[in-house]
Design a protein around this motif. Structure first.
Motif, PDB file in Angstrom:
ATOM      1  N   THR A   1      53.528  48.639  60.633  1.00 25.47           N
ATOM      2  CA  THR A   1      53.247  50.375  60.470  1.00 25.47           C
ATOM      3  C   THR A   1      53.994  50.009  62.796  1.00 25.47           C
ATOM      4  O   THR A   1      53.538  49.435  63.644  1.00 25.47           O
ATOM      5  CB  THR A   1      52.071  50.560  60.886  1.00 25.47           C
TER       6      THR A   1
ATOM      7  N   ARG B   1      55.067  55.303  61.829  1.00 22.36           N
ATOM      8  CA  ARG B   1      55.812  54.574  60.517  1.00 22.36           C
ATOM      9  C   ARG B   1      55.949  53.285  60.134  1.00 22.36           C
ATOM     10  O   ARG B   1      55.575  52.918  60.755  1.00 22.36           O
ATOM     11  CB  ARG B   1      57.102  55.128  60.394  1.00 22.36           C
TER      12      ARG B   1
ATOM     13  N   ASP C   1      66.402  51.402  59.269  1.00 25.26           N
ATOM     14  CA  ASP C   1      65.327  50.662  59.022  1.00 25.26           C
ATOM     15  C   ASP C   1      65.388  49.278  58.007  1.00 25.26           C
ATOM     16  O   ASP C   1      64.116  48.388  58.599  1.00 25.26           O
ATOM     17  CB  ASP C   1      64.889  51.960  58.816  1.00 25.26           C
TER      18      ASP C   1
ATOM     19  N   HIS D   1      59.936  52.249  51.390  1.00 24.75           N
ATOM     20  CA  HIS D   1      58.703  52.886  52.398  1.00 24.75           C
ATOM     21  C   HIS D   1      57.796  53.446  51.078  1.00 24.75           C
ATOM     22  O   HIS D   1      58.216  53.924  49.700  1.00 24.75           O
ATOM     23  CB  HIS D   1      59.659  54.178  52.205  1.00 24.75           C
TER      24      HIS D   1
END
Length: 222
Positions: free
Chosen positions: A13, A21, A73, A204
């Motif tokens: 996180t 996120r 990411d 995700h």
């Protein structure tokens, strides 16, 4: 969390501009050490190391890195992870040019993460031997040109990457706003629905207790 024997989700996180996120790489044990599936954004390798530490590991235990695709990411911290682990990196052949700098990342604009080497370029059906049983690459194009998911049939698990997402413990399809070819991505969802698995970990949304039955519902628009 430990998903099953020898398989770990690694939620990281991050505070990004005042908003939190969470990204969820995955680690799978092998006889030689860990396979790390995906990294995080550039500059956050220490946070990834801390997530491994929750299970008694560290970056020093990573022996192989496997990318689901080249988005920042997922591959942004790869160069740092490589420097700290010397681990060879595997990625689908259609993703490799974006990772190593031959092509500019599809969804980036003015800047990109540091290019990093890809040691082995993969194709559909490539397998890995793990302590959780055989693991197989499944081409799930659409979200990225060579997006790949990974099936662990003996662990009853799919490492979905971004081919699927999760929220509040529910499994969903790919994030359309971040998916250049939604039609192809939904074809990939239907392909995943032909596999057998009862559990899924998404980059995700993390781990969910949902599998092929729910994936078939998503493919049918439910």
């Amino acid at each position: 969390m430990q998903i099953t024997d020898h398989v770990y989700s690694l939620p990281v996180t991050l505070d990004l501009g005042g908003a939190e996120r969470t990204f969820t790489p995955t680690a799978v044990e092998t006889e030689a050490g860990l396979i790390l599936f995906d990294t995080t954004l550039p500059g956050y390798a220490d946070e990834l190391d801390a997530a491994l530490g929750e299970h008694g590991f560290g970056l020093e235990d990573v022996r192989f890195v496997v990318l689901t695709h080249h988005d920042g990411d997922h591959a942004g911290a790869l160069a740092t992870v490589q420097d700290r682990t010397r681990a060879p990196t595997f990625a689908h052949w259609a993703e490799a040019p974006y990772v190593d700098g031959r092509k500019f990342p599809v969804k980036s604009e003015d800047e990109r993460y540091p290019p990093a080497r890809v040691d082995v370029e993969l194709i559909d059906g490539v397998g890995f031997s793990t302590l959780a049983g055989p693991l197989e690459l499944v081409e799930t194009f659409g979200h990225a040109p060579g997006h790949s998911s990974f099936h662990l049939p003996e662990a009853d698990l799919l490492i979905a990457g971004d081919a699927l997402t999760a929220a509040d413990g529910e499994l969903h399809g790919p994030a359309e706003q971040h998916t250049p070819d939604v039609e192809k991505a939904m074809e990939s969802v239907a392909l995943l629905g032909e596999l057998e698995f009862g559990h899924t970990v998404c980059f995700h949304g993390g781990y969910v207790e949902a599998g092929d039955e729910r994936v078939r519902e998503i493919a049918n628009g439910e």
